[in-house]
Write an enzyme that holds these catalytic residues in place. Structure first.
Site, mmCIF file in Angstrom:
data_model
loop_
_atom_site.group_PDB
_atom_site.id
_atom_site.type_symbol
_atom_site.label_atom_id
_atom_site.label_comp_id
_atom_site.label_asym_id
_atom_site.label_seq_id
_atom_site.Cartn_x
_atom_site.Cartn_y
_atom_site.Cartn_z
ATOM 1 N N ASN A 1 0.879 -1.035 -0.198
ATOM 2 C CA ASN A 1 -0.097 0.227 -0.146
ATOM 3 C C ASN A 1 0.738 1.382 0.036
ATOM 4 O OD1 ASN A 1 -2.561 -0.455 0.450
ATOM 5 N ND2 ASN A 1 -1.922 -2.024 1.950
ATOM 6 N N GLU A 2 1.026 1.398 -0.963
ATOM 7 C CA GLU A 2 2.156 2.914 -1.686
ATOM 8 C C GLU A 2 1.355 3.952 -1.146
ATOM 9 O OE1 GLU A 2 4.952 1.464 -1.460
ATOM 10 O OE2 GLU A 2 5.676 0.571 -3.311
#
Ligand code: F6R
Length: 638
Positions: A168-169
Site C-alpha cells: 500500500n504505497e
C-alpha cells in the site's frame, strides 16, 4: 495474549505517549526481536491447537521476517505442528509466475512453507499470474477467503521505506481492499537487490488493502536496520495520513512495533530524549556522548557555530538541565569544541618516532598499549569487496602511505552484487582472447557465483593497487554464511567464526577497522560484524589482543553522527580524487554507487558523499573546513 515483553512495550510507550502512537519494543539485535515474534506465533498456534481451533496468520515477505521464519522452522523441527494454521500472504508482484526466482510464492516456499507442515489448501498467496481482466474478481475472492477463514488473528508486517505496509504505497486509502497497485519508484529501487536491475523489477503488484490489514485482530510490524529509522519515526510519531500508510496502524487497537536499535534510532526518545522529559527519568544521564548529541542538535537547530551558542539558546530548547549542570553555555560549548577537535588526526595509525629522539606527541584520539609501535600491523575488515575503499578509502591510503603493514580481509565474496550482464561481458572477453573455454551452461548457480566472486576479487586487487596496498596482504575469506540459500539463508556457522579468528591470529593486528554500519539493507554488514565479534572473543586470550585497538567505520550508507565520532581523518582534495579512482575499480557494482555526486543521488544507494557531508557538518559547527572527512567510532574490545 499478553506475553511479558508485550507488557514492557506498553509501559515504555506510555511514558513516551505524547510522541509515540504505536506501542514499541526495541531489541538489541534483529535476531532477538525475531525470536520473540516467532515465540508469539508459536504460542498462539499451541493454544489454538489445545482448544482444537485453527489460527489464521497474515504473512509478509522481504528481508525483515526471514529470521522469524527460520525460528518457526526450528520450533517445528522441535515438534510443534502447524497443521492448524491457515495463512494469507500480503502481496505478490504482478505479473510474475509462481516459480520465478523473485516471486513471493517461491520466497514463502523456500523460507517457510517447505519447512512446516501447513496443509497446502490452507496456504494463500495472491496470484501474480491471473489475466488482468480477472483481477478485480480474484481480489474480491481473496477478501472473501480471509473472511470465511474467520479473519486474520495475527498479521505480520514489514515496512517499506515509502512507509508502505503490504504494497500500500503512499496515497492508499484507509478503506482500500485487496487490489492491483503501482509500485513507488523507491520501492522498485529497493527491489533492485533482488531483480538485478531496475528494468526487471515489476511495476505493479497485488496487495491486501489497508482495510484488510487493519481488520486483523492483532498486528505485529517489524523493522530492522538504520535505513528504516526515518520512516519508522514518521510512522510512529507522525500525523496519520495516506502519505505514510503505516501511520494508519496508530488507530489499531492491538498493534505492536518490534524494532532493533538501529531502526529505532530516530525516535524522539532516542534522538532527542531531553524533549521527552528529564533524562534520569528514562535511565539516561548527561554524559559526554549525550552532551555532544545535544550540542550538535542545538547548533543545527539554531544554525550557529558551537562557540556562538548562548544560555538563551539552551534554555529555549529544553536543555535547561544541561545548562544548570555546567553553569553556563560557554563551558558546554568549549567542552564540545575540544572533544571534537581532539578527534581530528591525519595520523590514524599514530606518528613515527622522531629521528632526534624528542618525544612524539601522539594523536589524542589514539589509545592502547601499542600506541607507540611503528609501523603497525593493521587489519581492515571489508564486508564486501569495495566497502573498504568506499567507506574509508582516504584513511586506507594514508595508512599505506605511512608505511604501516595494511592487510585487508574481504569477508564475503560479493557475488550477489555482480549483475549477470557484467559476468556476460567478462565471459565474452575471455572467449575473444582465446582463453580456456568457459562453460556455456548458465544454469549452474554455484558456478556463476564463483565466476562473479572472481570478478569481485580482481576489482578489489585493482582498488588496492590504487591505494598502494601490497596485493599479498589481501585476504578473501569467502565466509560460508553468504553462500547459503533457503532455510539456511544468512545463517552463521562456527566455520565463519573460526575462519575469521584464524586470520586474526595470523596477522596479530595492532589496529583493526571494521564496518559498523547498521544501515546496510541486506543485513550482510551486520552479520559480518557479529561474526567478527565472536571471532575476537575467541582470540581474547592472545597476547596481541591485549594490545589491539579497534575502530568501526561507516560511510557507505551514512556517516557516524557527530556525537559518536571518536576519530576524524581529514582528506585533501587529491586524496579524495585517489579514493574516487579506487572506488571506480569496482566496476561491477558501480551502478549501485553514488560517487561524489554532491547531491543526494539515488535514494537507497551507498555513497561516498558521506565524507563530504561530514566535512560540511564540521565546518558548520565551527571546526576547520576540510575537503572531506572520514569518521570512526571506537570499538571497545576489552
Ligand atoms: C512484503 C511486503 C512489504 C515489505 C516491505 C519491507 O510482503 O508487504 O511491505 O514488508 O517492503 O521489505 P524488507 O523487509 O525487504 O525491508
Amino acid at each position: 495474549m499478553n506475553t511479558s515483553w508485550y507488557q514492557d512495550a506498553l509501559t515504555s510507550s506510555l511514558e513516551t505517549s505524547k510522541w509515540e502512537h504505536i506501542p514499541i519494543v526495541i531489541f538489541e539485535q534483529p535476531r532477538l526481536a525475531a525470536t520473540r515474534v516467532a515465540q508469539e506465533i508459536a504460542d498462539l498456534v499451541r493454544h489454538r491447537e489445545a482448544d482444537g481451533l485453527k489460527v489464521v496468520l497474515g504473512l509478509a515477505t522481504g528481508s525483515t521476517p526471514i529470521f522469524v521464519y527460520q525460528e518457526l522452522a526450528r520450533i517445528h523441527r522441535e515438534g510443534l505442528s502447524f497443521r492448524n494454521v491457515i495463512t494469507f500472504n500480503l502481496d505478490e508482484y504482478f505479473p510474475i509466475s509462481a516459480d520465478h526466482a523473485q516471486s513471493y510464492h517461491r520466497f514463502m516456499r523456500e523460507h517457510l512453507f517447505d519447512h512446516l507442515d501447513i496443509p497446502e489448501n490452507q496456504i494463500h498467496v495472491p496470484d501474480g499470474e491471473i489475466p488482468r481482466g480477472d483481477m478485480a474478481a480474484t481480489c474480491e475472492r481473496y477478501e472473501k477467503q480471509i473472511a470465511e477463514a474467520g479473519g486474520i488473528d495475527l498479521q505480520i508486517l514489514g515496512i517499506g521505506r515509502t512507509g508502505h505496509i503490504g504494497f500500500n504505497e503512499p496515497g492508499s486509502s484507509r478503506r482500500s481492499g485487496t487490489r492491483l497497485i503501482h509500485l513507488d519508484r523507491l520501492t522498485r529501487l529497493d527491489a533492485i537487490k533482488d531483480f538485478q536491475s531496475e528494468e526487471l523489477v515489476p511495476r505493479t503488484a497485488v496487495t491486501m488493502g489497508v482495510k484488510t490489514i487493519l481488520q486483523a485482530r492483532r498486528i505485529v510490524i517489524m523493522a530492522f536496520g538504520e535505513h528504516k529509522a526515518p520512516i519508522v519515526a514518521r510512522a510512529v510519531e507522525g500525523e496519520v495520513n495516506a502519505e505514510v500508510t503505516a501511520t494508519y496502524l496508530q488507530d489499531h487497537e492491538d498493534c505492536l512495533m518490534v524494532l532493533d536499535r538501529a531502526a529505532a534510532s530516530q525516535l524522539t526518545r532516542i534522538q532527542t530524549p531531553w524533549l521527552v522529559g528529564p533524562l534520569h527519568e528514562s535511565g539516561l544521564s548527561w554524559n559526554d556522548s549525550m552532551l555532544r548529541r545535544a550540542v550538535n542538535w542545538l547548533a543545527q537547530k539554531t544554525n550557529k557555530a558551537v562557540l556562538k551558542l548562548t544560555d538563551e539558546d539552551y534554555n529555549s530548547h529544553s536543555l535547561q538541565e544541561l545548562l544548570s549542570q555546567h553553569g553556563n553555555a560557554y563551558e558546554i560549548n568549549l567542552r564540545f569544541f575540544r572533544q571534537l577537535q581532539n578527534t581530528i588526526t591525519g595520523w590514524p595509525g599514530g606518528k613515527p618516532p622522531s629521528d632526534d629522539k624528542t618525544p612524539v606527541v601522539q594523536p589524542r584520539c589514539l589509545r592502547g598499549p601499542s600506541i607507540a609501535v611503528y609501523p603497525k600491523r593493521i587489519l581492515i575488515f571489508s564486508p564486501h569487496p569495495g566497502d573498504d575503499v568506499l567507506s574509508m578509502g582516504g584513511t586506507l591510503l594514508r595508512l599505506a602511505e605511512h608505511k604501516h603493514d595494511v592487510h585487508i580481509a574481504y569477508q564475503v565474496s560479493g557475488s550477489d552484487s555482480v549483475k549477470d550482464e557484467v559476468l556476460q561481458r567478462y565471459l565474452d572477453f575471455h572467449e575473444q582472447v582465446g582463453g580456456v573455454p568457459l562453460p556455456k551452461d548458465r544454469s549452474d548457480a554455484r558456478q556463476l557465483r564463483t565466476l562473479k566472486a572472481t570478478i569481485c576479487r580482481a576489482e578489489a586487487r585493482a582498488a588496492a593497487r590504487v591505494c598502494r596496498v601490497n596485493p599479498d596482504y589481501l585476504h578473501f575469506l569467502d565466509l560460508p554464511f553468504y553462500e547459503k540459500v533457503g532455510e539456511q539463508y544468512r545463517q552463521v556457522s562456527p566455520e565463519d567464526i573460526t575462519m575469521t579468528a584464524r586470520l586474526l591470529d595470523k596477522i596479530m593486528p595492532h589496529q583493526i577497522y571494521a564496518a559498523g554500519d547498521l544501515a546496510d539493507p541486506h543485513g550482510t554488514h551486520r552479520i559480518c560484524l557479529e561474526i567478527l565479534t565472536q571471532a575476537l572473543k575467541q582470540c581474547s586470550g592472545q597476547r596481541w589482543f591485549a594490545e589491539c585497538e579497534a575502530w568501526l567505520y561507516r560511510g557507505a550508507w551514512s556517516e557516524w553522527p557527530i556525537h559518536e565520532v571518536d576519530m576524524a581523518v581529514p582528506l585533501s582534495p587529491s586524496e579524495v580524487a585517489t579514493k574516487g579512482r579506487a572506488v571506480f575499480q569496482h566496476e561491477s557494482w558501480k551502478h549501485r554507487v553514488t560517487m561524489f555526486s554532491k547531491d543526494a543521488g539515488e535514494p537507497g544507494k551507498p555513497s561516498a558523499d558521506a565524507a563530504y557531508a561530514t566535512s560540511r557538518q564540521f565546518d558548520a559547527l565551527g571546526m576547520p573546513d576540510y575537503e572531506a572527512i572520514e569518521t570512526f567510532h571506537r570499538w571497545a574490545l576489552r
